[in-house]
Structure formats: structure tokens, C-alpha cells
Design a protein around this motif. Structure first.
Motif, PDB file in Angstrom:
ATOM      1  N   GLU A  31      15.052   4.806  -0.339  1.00 47.35           N
ATOM      2  CA  GLU A  31      14.639   5.908   0.519  1.00 47.35           C
ATOM      3  C   GLU A  31      15.744   6.325   1.488  1.00 47.35           C
ATOM      4  O   GLU A  31      16.802   5.725   1.539  1.00 47.35           O
ATOM      5  CB  GLU A  31      13.392   5.509   1.312  1.00 47.35           C
ATOM      6  N   LEU A  33      16.326   6.851   5.552  1.00 49.03           N
ATOM      7  CA  LEU A  33      15.806   6.495   6.872  1.00 49.03           C
ATOM      8  C   LEU A  33      16.621   7.206   7.941  1.00 49.03           C
ATOM      9  O   LEU A  33      17.749   7.630   7.694  1.00 49.03           O
ATOM     10  CB  LEU A  33      15.879   4.984   7.092  1.00 49.03           C
ATOM     11  N   GLU A  52      11.116   6.554   9.293  1.00 47.05           N
ATOM     12  CA  GLU A  52      11.072   7.122   7.949  1.00 47.05           C
ATOM     13  C   GLU A  52      11.170   8.639   7.968  1.00 47.05           C
ATOM     14  O   GLU A  52      11.551   9.255   6.990  1.00 47.05           O
ATOM     15  CB  GLU A  52       9.780   6.690   7.251  1.00 47.05           C
TER      16      GLU A  52
END
Length: 142
Positions: A31, A33, A52
Motif C-alpha cells: 500500500e 502510506l 493510510e
């Protein structure tokens, strides 16, 4: 002149409580961040939080966490023109206008970070556009 030592450029001394704030994107395999960073110019006290996503509410929460975490008085926060620190198209902080509206008892809409500045009596300054070196201490941490 030949043989003279070059003089070093001296930076202005700042008291503790003058914070630079910025954000950086951290990419992992899974992902993306967001790293929010605040650093004191004088003491080099640093607060870092990972998120996030980035929203104006998270910007306000980060500033509240900074005020709570610092063992001395915060008096100034320096940020860039990012939307999580100030409303879009601002050329200056709206915190003074918000403070005046609060004192007069008027209804108003405020950006989360600038509202926290008003509630905690912290001045909000903005860097000059296209001058990333103004916020260089945070950039080096990022």
C-alpha cells in the motif's frame, strides 16, 4: 579578497516551540502510506505519525497530538499550502480571521488544522510557494 576566509551564513535563532510540519508518501509493496512529520527548529523535537489516508480531519488531529506531546509551549507552526494544512487557494493562514469570528460569537466554517491553531493559541504560518527549502528540516527527515 585573496586569502580571506569565507564567512558562513548564519541562520536566525528560534526559540523552542516553532514547528515545521509536512507530509511524505511512503510506498510499500502492499500500500501507500502517508508520513506526517513535525520538527521543532530549536530543540529538534520530532513527532511522526503514519496514516493510510490524508484528510483535513487527520491534519487537525495531528496538530492536536503535537500540542499534547510537546513538553513546552508551541507558539508557531510552519506548513506548506497543502489542503490538509490550509484551505485551497489560501495565500495566508485563515487562523486570525477564525479567531476574530470566535471572539465575536459568529458562525463560521474553518479548516480543521487552522481551527486547532485558534483553539490552542498557536500561530500558523505558510511557506512561500515553490520554496521547499524553507521547510528543509522536515524535508531531510522525509
Amino acid at each position: 579578497m585573496i586569502g580571506e576566509k569565507p564567512t558562513k551564513k548564519k541562520f536566525r535563532a528560534y526559540p523552542s516551540g516553532n514547528f515545521h510540519m509536512d507530509i511524505a508518501v511512503v510506498r510499500t509493496e502492499e500500500e501507500r502510506l502517508y508520513l506526517k512529520v513535525a520538527i521543532d527548529r530549536a530543540s529538534k523535537f520530532v513527532l511522526v505519525k503514519m496514516h493510510e489516508k490524508v484528510t483535513t480531519a487527520i491534519g487537525g488531529d495531528f496538530l492536536r497530538a503535537l500540542v499534547k506531546a510537546v513538553p513546552y509551549e508551541n507558539h508557531t507552526v510552519l506548513t506548506d499550502y497543502s489542503i490538509h494544512f490550509t484551505p485551497p487557494c489560501n495565500t495566508a493562514s485563515a487562523a486570525p480571521l477564525t479567531k476574530n469570528a470566535t471572539h465575536r460569537g459568529e458562525l463560521f466554517r474553518a479548516h480543521a488544522s487552522e481551527y486547532v491553531c485558534v483553539r490552542t493559541d498557536v500561530d500558523h504560518s505558510l511557506t512561500r510557494p515553490r520554496h521547499p527549502w524553507t521547510n528543509g528540516q522536515v524535508e531531510r527527515i522525509n
